[in-house]
Design a protein around this motif. Structure first.
Motif, PDB file in Angstrom:
ATOM      1  N   GLN A  25       0.838  -1.201   0.000  1.00  0.00           N
ATOM      2  CA  GLN A  25       0.000   0.000   0.000  1.00  0.00           C
ATOM      3  C   GLN A  25       0.869   1.247   0.000  1.00  0.00           C
ATOM      4  O   GLN A  25       1.846   1.337   0.740  1.00  0.00           O
ATOM      5  N   TRP A  46      -3.269   3.917  -2.443  1.00  0.00           N
ATOM      6  CA  TRP A  46      -3.170   3.035  -3.610  1.00  0.00           C
ATOM      7  C   TRP A  46      -2.634   1.704  -3.129  1.00  0.00           C
ATOM      8  O   TRP A  46      -1.560   1.630  -2.535  1.00  0.00           O
ATOM      9  N   THR A  47      -3.375   0.643  -3.400  1.00  0.00           N
ATOM     10  CA  THR A  47      -3.015  -0.691  -2.937  1.00  0.00           C
ATOM     11  C   THR A  47      -2.883  -1.633  -4.120  1.00  0.00           C
ATOM     12  O   THR A  47      -3.667  -1.556  -5.060  1.00  0.00           O
ATOM     13  N   ALA A  51       0.535  -0.192  -7.659  1.00  0.00           N
ATOM     14  CA  ALA A  51       1.089   0.775  -6.703  1.00  0.00           C
ATOM     15  C   ALA A  51       2.547   0.461  -6.399  1.00  0.00           C
ATOM     16  O   ALA A  51       3.393   1.354  -6.322  1.00  0.00           O
ATOM     17  N   LEU A  72      -9.056   9.409  -9.389  1.00  0.00           N
ATOM     18  CA  LEU A  72      -9.347   8.901  -8.049  1.00  0.00           C
ATOM     19  C   LEU A  72     -10.818   8.532  -7.944  1.00  0.00           C
ATOM     20  O   LEU A  72     -11.652   9.066  -8.678  1.00  0.00           O
ATOM     21  N   ARG A  92      -9.182   6.714  -3.223  1.00  0.00           N
ATOM     22  CA  ARG A  92      -8.410   5.579  -3.746  1.00  0.00           C
ATOM     23  C   ARG A  92      -8.007   5.875  -5.182  1.00  0.00           C
ATOM     24  O   ARG A  92      -8.733   6.515  -5.934  1.00  0.00           O
ATOM     25  N   VAL A  93      -6.872   5.327  -5.573  1.00  0.00           N
ATOM     26  CA  VAL A  93      -6.322   5.554  -6.912  1.00  0.00           C
ATOM     27  C   VAL A  93      -6.930   4.585  -7.916  1.00  0.00           C
ATOM     28  O   VAL A  93      -7.009   3.387  -7.676  1.00  0.00           O
ATOM     29  N   SER A  95      -5.877   5.471 -11.358  1.00  0.00           N
ATOM     30  CA  SER A  95      -4.627   5.550 -12.122  1.00  0.00           C
ATOM     31  C   SER A  95      -3.835   6.768 -11.651  1.00  0.00           C
ATOM     32  O   SER A  95      -4.403   7.732 -11.151  1.00  0.00           O
TER      33      SER A  95
END
Length: 106
Positions: A25, A46-47, A51, A72, A92-93, A95
């Motif tokens: 993460q 980002w996990t 990542a 996001l 959260r990501v 991209s």
């Protein structure tokens, strides 16, 4: 809801460590320049494998002020218990891409 745009890394170094489930993460603190004298803080999480690859490729370039093109999801406002109280956006990501220095200043 998805959010797409440019964010700038804050002074705090990104944190790379295993999540509770053991998956890699990456957490980054960044800000959005809304106006000349106004910024909005973001905590980006980002996990996963993408990542980890991003971290391995760009760790040395993730310095304060570095420009990130991001998409996001699951953005939420989180109030921090500070004096005075402040808030940050958490997301959260989907991209992320590091903008090379020569393009960021152009």
């Amino acid at each position: 809801m998805r959010h797409t745009g440019q964010l700038f890394l804050s002074r705090q170094r990104p944190q790379a460590a295993p999540a509770r489930c053991g998956t890699f993460q990456l957490q980054l603190l960044a800000y959005d320049r809304i106006g000349p004298h106004q910024t909005e803080p973001w905590r980006i999480v980002w996990t996963g494998i993408a990542a980890k690859r991003f971290w391995q490729q760009h760790e040395v370039d993730l310095n304060p002020g570095a420009v990130l093109n991001v998409t996001l999801e699951a953005a939420r406002t989180h109030t921090l218990y500070t004096r005075p109280p402040t808030a940050e956006m958490q997301a959260r990501v989907v991209s992320m891409e590091l903008v090379p220095k020569h393009q960021a200043t152009a």
